[in-house]
Design an enzyme around this catalytic site. Structure first.
Site, short mmCIF file in Angstrom:
data_model
loop_
_atom_site.label_atom_id
_atom_site.label_comp_id
_atom_site.label_asym_id
_atom_site.label_seq_id
_atom_site.Cartn_x
_atom_site.Cartn_y
_atom_site.Cartn_z
N GLY A 126 63.65 72.65 8.18
CA GLY A 126 64.37 71.62 7.75
C GLY A 126 65.00 70.79 8.77
O GLY A 126 65.17 71.15 9.79
N GLY B 250 68.10 68.60 10.22
CA GLY B 250 69.67 68.96 10.79
C GLY B 250 69.58 70.12 11.78
O GLY B 250 70.74 70.17 12.25
N HIS B 251 68.58 70.30 12.21
CA HIS B 251 68.49 71.10 13.64
C HIS B 251 68.24 70.23 14.73
O HIS B 251 67.93 70.82 16.08
CB HIS B 251 67.36 72.23 13.45
CG HIS B 251 67.75 73.22 12.18
ND1 HIS B 251 69.09 73.81 12.21
CD2 HIS B 251 67.02 73.52 11.28
CE1 HIS B 251 68.88 74.41 11.18
NE2 HIS B 251 67.74 74.37 10.40
N ASP C 2 60.35 78.47 4.57
CA ASP C 2 59.28 77.98 5.85
C ASP C 2 57.94 79.09 5.71
O ASP C 2 56.98 78.52 5.86
CB ASP C 2 59.91 78.24 7.21
CG ASP C 2 60.92 77.18 7.13
OD1 ASP C 2 60.77 75.82 6.94
OD2 ASP C 2 62.15 77.45 7.55
N HIS D 264 72.40 77.84 9.14
CA HIS D 264 72.66 76.98 7.80
C HIS D 264 73.98 77.51 7.05
O HIS D 264 73.97 77.30 5.90
CB HIS D 264 71.27 77.57 6.78
CG HIS D 264 70.04 77.26 7.67
ND1 HIS D 264 69.27 78.25 8.18
CD2 HIS D 264 69.22 76.33 7.96
CE1 HIS D 264 68.14 77.86 8.66
NE2 HIS D 264 68.06 76.67 8.39
N CYS E 20 98.39 63.32 31.00
CA CYS E 20 99.68 63.07 32.16
C CYS E 20 100.53 64.32 32.13
O CYS E 20 100.41 64.77 33.78
CB CYS E 20 100.36 61.95 31.74
SG CYS E 20 101.55 61.56 33.01
#
Length: 594
Positions: A54, A56-57, A110, A219, A419
């Protein structure tokens, strides 16, 4: 979790990303309709290595296409497996006479689609096999018994080993074997501060601000456990390493490690962790590995490698190259050579493990310069310290430290909020210095030199201005007291301060009215030179600090604050000027009280 994106939904984003990648790497080709990135120079006499998953990786997996790594990467929708059709297109784009190995991360979609591609490929006469990449140690054997361990960033080491072996001309089964062995010698665990967010989708419930999740999936899958309140960075790393290395944890002791093994560490940023924090965690991991486990990795890879969109987290992978070498009947060095083999894959970390050419002349000059620096500081330089100086410096620093929250508040409204940190850093350094010398004080010039170094240690514009002023003041005072034998008095001090101010003006064009610390320093030093009265000079300095609230900034980040930002921003003093006023007031009170 950030829910804001430039793209309101995922449509078209993946193709834009792939086009950008390919346009920047001339050796890459893109099959747009199938979202396949491939190496146009892949030779058919080498084993083809294909991976994907997928989107997005990123940069996984398209960023790892190149000589000695992936022959092709197949990209699905965000967090969705590519289809079998896409994977078959990947096989066609990088043909091989030696065979095709599909490197699959162990997620259901997958496994099914790549598995079906293997079956279809074999039916068409291709020589195709798979390596299932699964090295997550978070869930353990019991919870992952049916589906197996998840595939995390450790898969990139499998891809590098297999790709380098293919490039070296290894036979098909041998390439596959080193990939399988590599996977069996890896363990990974991650920790996240929050979930990632997919453009256009409903957001997960955020992880509480005072918590982190060990073992959250890439995921947004549930993790092993949520830790609250937020532990120290060192404690987070210790917990993660315990899941990877504890031999007594029979549910997770997947890989044995010993100090004599050649160990590789890969640390992966999930995409939303700042590089500053990320690299700090990498170093803490290295320190704890050595201190608690006597393990020192021979190779360290760290960076944005396999992300979870904008996920705020990271993972640690440890790999035992000695165990792999034994299974392959190779030496440890031969396995490391595969990791070190050059690749033009754009996302693979470019670590400097090649030996550098030692330059003896440079080493001698370096040692000489450092020796000269050490010899410059002498304890007996100049007149003795007035008895009231150290108490006055201490009072000034303590007052400024007490004012740090207000200084930070002012700077957050007008700048970036650093600062207060800079002022606190200077004051803490000076106080530590005073603690070390108070029992046996050095001469005044030696003390001023060390105070100058304390100021110099703090970065930013304020630190630079003060450091130049203190250094120039010390140099001028040194000339008057050592060379001219003038006594230490308000006259010599005010004259040295005036000359130091003129020196400082040559480095900055900021003047009175510009809303900077110079609005305090210039009138303070001018009044001191004119009146020789420290109390009156401090009163002027404090008055001018307050007057900066009516000024428009002409220097620094505050210049970017628009006129319409509201009264809360337009009527506060300059943070640096305010801090200088507080410090000088504390100094004057310290002299009076000593």
């Amino acid at each position: 979790m950030s829910r804001k994106h430039f793209f309101p939904n995922p449509e078209g984003v993946v193709v834009h990303m792939l086009n950008s990648l390919v346009k920047r790497n001339s050796f890459m080709g893109l099959d747009v309709s199938n979202r396949v990135v491939y190496n146009t120079a892949h030779p058919p006499d080498q084993v083809t290595i294909i991976s994907g998953g997928g989107s997005g990786h990123e940069p996984a997996w398209s960023g790892f296409v190149g000589d000695g790594m992936l022959s092709a990467a197949v990209c699905g929708d965000i967090f969705a497996s590519p289809s079998t059709k896409q994977i078959m297109a990947g096989i066609r784009n990088v043909p091989s006479n030696e065979g095709v190995i599909l490197c699959i991360t162990n997620y259901t979609g997958d496994m099914l689609h790549f598995g079906l591609a293997r079956e279809k490929g074999q039916a068409l006469g291709y020589k195709v096999d798979v390596i299932c990449m699964a090295e997550d140690a978070a869930l353990g054997r019991e919870k992952s018994e049916k589906v197996g361990r998840r595939g995390l960033a450790g898969n990139l080491l499998v891809i590098k080993l297999s790709g380098a072996a293919s490039q070296k001309g290894w036979a098909f089964q041998r390439v596959r074997k080193i990939g399988e062995l590599g996977n069996s010698q890896l363990v990974t665990i991650g920790t996240s501060l929050d979930h990632c967010h997919v453009p256009g989708r409903e957001a997960f419930e955020s992880v509480p601000d005072d918590a982190c999740v060990v073992g959250m999936g890439i995921h947004n899958e549930p993790g092993l456990r949520t830790i609250s309140p937020m532990p120290a960075p060192e404690d987070i790393i210790k917990e993660m390493l315990k899941y990877l290395l504890d031999p007594k944890d029979t549910d997770r002791a997947f890989v044995p490690f010993s100090p004599s093994d050649s160990i590789v560490m890969l640390v992966n940023n999930f995409g939303g962790l700042s590089n500053l924090e990320f690299d700090a965690m990498v170093n803490i991991a290295l320190e704890i590995l050595e201190s608690d486990y006597n393990l020192k990795p021979v190779r360290i890879y760290a960076g944005v490698l396999e992300t979870s969109l904008n996920g705020q987290g990271f993972s640690i992978t440890l790999g035992n190259m000695s165990g792999m070498a034994k299974g392959m009947e190779l030496t440890d060095e031969e396995v490391i050579e595969l990791l070190d083999a050059p690749t033009n894959a754009p996302a693979w970390p470019k670590n400097g493990y090649r030996p550098s050419n030692y330059n003896k002349e440079t080493e001698e000059l370096r040692n000489k310069a450092n020796a000269a620096h050490e010899s410059q500081s002498g304890r007996d330089k100049g007149p003795a310290i007035p008895a009231s100086l150290i108490p006055a410096l201490r009072k000034a620093c303590n007052d400024a430290l007490a004012a740090e929250p207000k200084i930070t508040q002012y700077d957050l409204q007008m700048g970036d909020g650093d600062c207060g940190e800079a002022v606190a850093g200077v004051c803490k350094n000076i106080l530590t210095n005073l603690d070390s010398v108070e029992a046996n004080p050095p001469a005044i010039l030696a003390l001023l030199e060390s105070v100058g170094e304390n100021v110099e240690d703090v970065g930013g514009s304020l630190g630079a201005i003060l450091s130049i002023l203190v250094t120039a003041f010390t140099n001028t005072l040194s000339a008057s007291t050592l060379q001219s034998n003038a006594p230490l008095s308000i006259d010599t001090v005010s004259q040295a301060a005036s000359l130091a101010l003129e020196n400082l003006k040559s480095y900055t064009s900021a003047r009175e009215g510009d809303r900077t610390v110079m609005d305090v320093l210039i009138p303070f030093i001018d009044t001191l030179a004119e009146t020789k009265d420290l109390g009156k000079s401090v009163q002027v300095a404090q008055q001018r600090a307050q007057e900066t609230a009516e000024m428009k900034a002409k220097f620094g980040r505050a210049t970017y604050v628009g006129d319409g930002m509201g009264e809360d921003r337009s009527k506060i003093p300059d943070p640096g000027a305010y801090a200088a006023g507080v410090w000088l007031k504390g100094l004057e009170e310290g002299f009076r009280g000593a």
